[in-house]
Design an enzyme around this catalytic site. Sequence first.
Site, PDB file in Angstrom:
ATOM      1  N   ASN A  57       0.838  -1.422  -0.213  1.00  0.00           N
ATOM      2  CA  ASN A  57      -0.110  -0.015  -0.033  1.00  0.00           C
ATOM      3  C   ASN A  57       1.061   1.268  -0.144  1.00  0.00           C
ATOM      4  OD1 ASN A  57      -2.803  -1.379   0.360  1.00  0.00           O
ATOM      5  ND2 ASN A  57      -1.793  -2.063   2.343  1.00  0.00           N
ATOM      6  N   CYS A  66      -4.743  -7.911  -4.135  1.00  0.00           N
ATOM      7  CA  CYS A  66      -5.247  -6.739  -4.895  1.00  0.00           C
ATOM      8  C   CYS A  66      -5.896  -7.288  -6.179  1.00  0.00           C
ATOM      9  CB  CYS A  66      -3.962  -5.710  -4.884  1.00  0.00           C
ATOM     10  SG  CYS A  66      -4.303  -4.291  -5.864  1.00  0.00           S
ATOM     11  N   ASN A  68      -7.537  -5.052  -8.352  1.00  0.00           N
ATOM     12  CA  ASN A  68      -7.168  -4.412  -9.537  1.00  0.00           C
ATOM     13  C   ASN A  68      -5.604  -4.436  -9.808  1.00  0.00           C
ATOM     14  OD1 ASN A  68      -9.514  -2.707  -9.981  1.00  0.00           O
ATOM     15  ND2 ASN A  68      -9.305  -1.918  -7.996  1.00  0.00           N
ATOM     16  N   HIS A 157     -12.074  -6.877   4.925  1.00  0.00           N
ATOM     17  CA  HIS A 157     -13.135  -5.737   4.471  1.00  0.00           C
ATOM     18  C   HIS A 157     -14.433  -5.807   5.479  1.00  0.00           C
ATOM     19  CE1 HIS A 157     -11.430  -5.299   0.464  1.00  0.00           C
ATOM     20  NE2 HIS A 157     -11.107  -6.629   0.572  1.00  0.00           N
ATOM     21  N   ASN A 187     -10.172  -2.575   5.276  1.00  0.00           N
ATOM     22  CA  ASN A 187     -10.300  -1.805   4.217  1.00  0.00           C
ATOM     23  C   ASN A 187     -12.148  -1.548   4.499  1.00  0.00           C
ATOM     24  OD1 ASN A 187      -8.132  -2.085   2.397  1.00  0.00           O
ATOM     25  ND2 ASN A 187      -8.492  -4.262   2.877  1.00  0.00           N
ATOM     26  N   GLU A 205      -9.162   2.623   1.713  1.00  0.00           N
ATOM     27  CA  GLU A 205      -8.250   1.341   1.706  1.00  0.00           C
ATOM     28  C   GLU A 205      -7.311   1.476   3.010  1.00  0.00           C
ATOM     29  OE1 GLU A 205      -6.337  -0.163  -1.255  1.00  0.00           O
ATOM     30  OE2 GLU A 205      -8.039   0.098  -2.603  1.00  0.00           O
ATOM     31  N   ARG A 206      -7.283   0.530   3.703  1.00  0.00           N
ATOM     32  CA  ARG A 206      -6.063   0.041   4.718  1.00  0.00           C
ATOM     33  C   ARG A 206      -4.950   0.551   3.951  1.00  0.00           C
ATOM     34  NH1 ARG A 206      -4.593  -5.761   6.665  1.00  0.00           N
ATOM     35  NH2 ARG A 206      -4.337  -6.170   4.546  1.00  0.00           N
ATOM     36  N   CYS A 214     -11.408  -0.587  -5.554  1.00  0.00           N
ATOM     37  CA  CYS A 214     -10.827  -1.693  -5.028  1.00  0.00           C
ATOM     38  C   CYS A 214     -11.571  -2.841  -5.464  1.00  0.00           C
ATOM     39  CB  CYS A 214     -10.995  -1.333  -3.408  1.00  0.00           C
ATOM     40  SG  CYS A 214     -10.320  -2.539  -2.473  1.00  0.00           S
ATOM     41  N   GLY A 217     -12.181  -5.067  -2.685  1.00  0.00           N
ATOM     42  CA  GLY A 217     -13.418  -4.462  -2.045  1.00  0.00           C
ATOM     43  C   GLY A 217     -14.526  -4.686  -2.788  1.00  0.00           C
TER      44      GLY A 217
HETATM   45  N1  LIG Z   1      -5.327  -1.954   0.780  1.00  0.00           N
HETATM   46  C1  LIG Z   1      -5.520  -3.416   0.516  1.00  0.00           C
HETATM   47  C2  LIG Z   1      -4.692  -3.885  -0.714  1.00  0.00           C
HETATM   48  C3  LIG Z   1      -5.275  -3.314  -2.026  1.00  0.00           C
HETATM   49  C4  LIG Z   1      -6.425  -3.712  -2.410  1.00  0.00           C
HETATM   50  C5  LIG Z   1      -7.201  -2.955  -3.493  1.00  0.00           C
HETATM   51  N2  LIG Z   1      -6.479  -2.048  -3.953  1.00  0.00           N
HETATM   52  C6  LIG Z   1      -7.654  -4.147  -4.395  1.00  0.00           C
HETATM   53  O1  LIG Z   1      -7.790  -3.696  -5.964  1.00  0.00           O
HETATM   54  O2  LIG Z   1      -8.000  -5.251  -4.061  1.00  0.00           O
HETATM   55  C7  LIG Z   1      -5.017  -4.178   2.017  1.00  0.00           C
HETATM   56  O3  LIG Z   1      -4.160  -3.652   2.381  1.00  0.00           O
HETATM   57  O4  LIG Z   1      -5.716  -5.261   2.124  1.00  0.00           O
END
Ligand SMILES: N[C@H](CCC[C@H](N)C(=O)O)C(=O)O
Length: 275
Positions: A57, A66, A68, A157, A187, A205-206, A214, A217
């Site tokens: 992150n 992740c 995306n 989440h 998240n 987002e975390r 996300c 997400g």
């Molecule tokens: N911030 C998220 C990771 C990125 C997730 C998000 N950008 C996606 O597309 O799934 C976490 O620390 O769990």
Amino acid sequence: MEGIGNDYIYVDGIHQDVIMTPAFISRISDRHFGIGSDGMIVILPSQNYDFLMRMFNRDGSEGKMCGNGIRCFAKFVYDHHLTEKTYLEIETLAGVKRVWLKVENGTVQSVRVDMGKPSLDVKMIPCLFEKTEMINEPLQINQNIYYCTAVSMGNPHVVTYVDQLDFAIEDIGPCFEKNQMFPESVNTEFVQVVSPERLKMRVWERGSGETMACGTGACAVMYASYVNGLCGRQVDVELLGGVLHIDYEDGHIFMEGPARTVFEGIINEEDFKNV
Ligand SMILES: N[C@H](CCC[C@H](N)C(=O)O)C(=O)O
């Protein structure tokens, strides 16, 4: 590269060593003093699968998955001729993900990902809730009561439903992110149900704050909405940066969406040595 506005710096970790310290990642992710991104994603070799993906992150914390990011990762390895395959098995800290590249005339048009099985088990999130699942349960956050559903997509989440999405997310997002209910942080997705086939959301987002999108997400939102009887097994999820098509089949969540290269270049390590 960006997936509906969720942008990361993708670094080839196969042909070179990559610095993966929080200081370096937060600096290159800075939109004023660095390249500017929601974080960094490293392409690495895998012993048993096609590749290994590690994602970080913006604050340098490592995420387990992740959505995306894995779409852009697949485009990166295809466009850089690290593979000729259009079906990949990519290892992540949240397990191995099956990825299908849709290619026309040598150009990646979209990418479909088996995001795996969602989990409501609070131990998997993890979440210190007294019941085994948190489904539409009232949580007091920052003097307000939010009805929350916690879902793991391999990363944590918490999904809550709102009447409208025009609010100061920066005031409430960090209150969820730092809440002791979530020992590994979380998240947070704020969702407006447009119809049983269309959901609209924003995400805090975390480790990155509000992002344009996300992927994990959007999958968590689909599954939370499905278990709460608010949508069917196929939905379009509308995020600030675009729309993802999500479907739920045989216990697995599938996500399909675009991936785009914004810019390519070489990072001069010296510029970041004493960050
Ligand atoms: N911030 C998220 C990771 C990125 C997730 C998000 N950008 C996606 O597309 O799934 C976490 O620390 O769990």
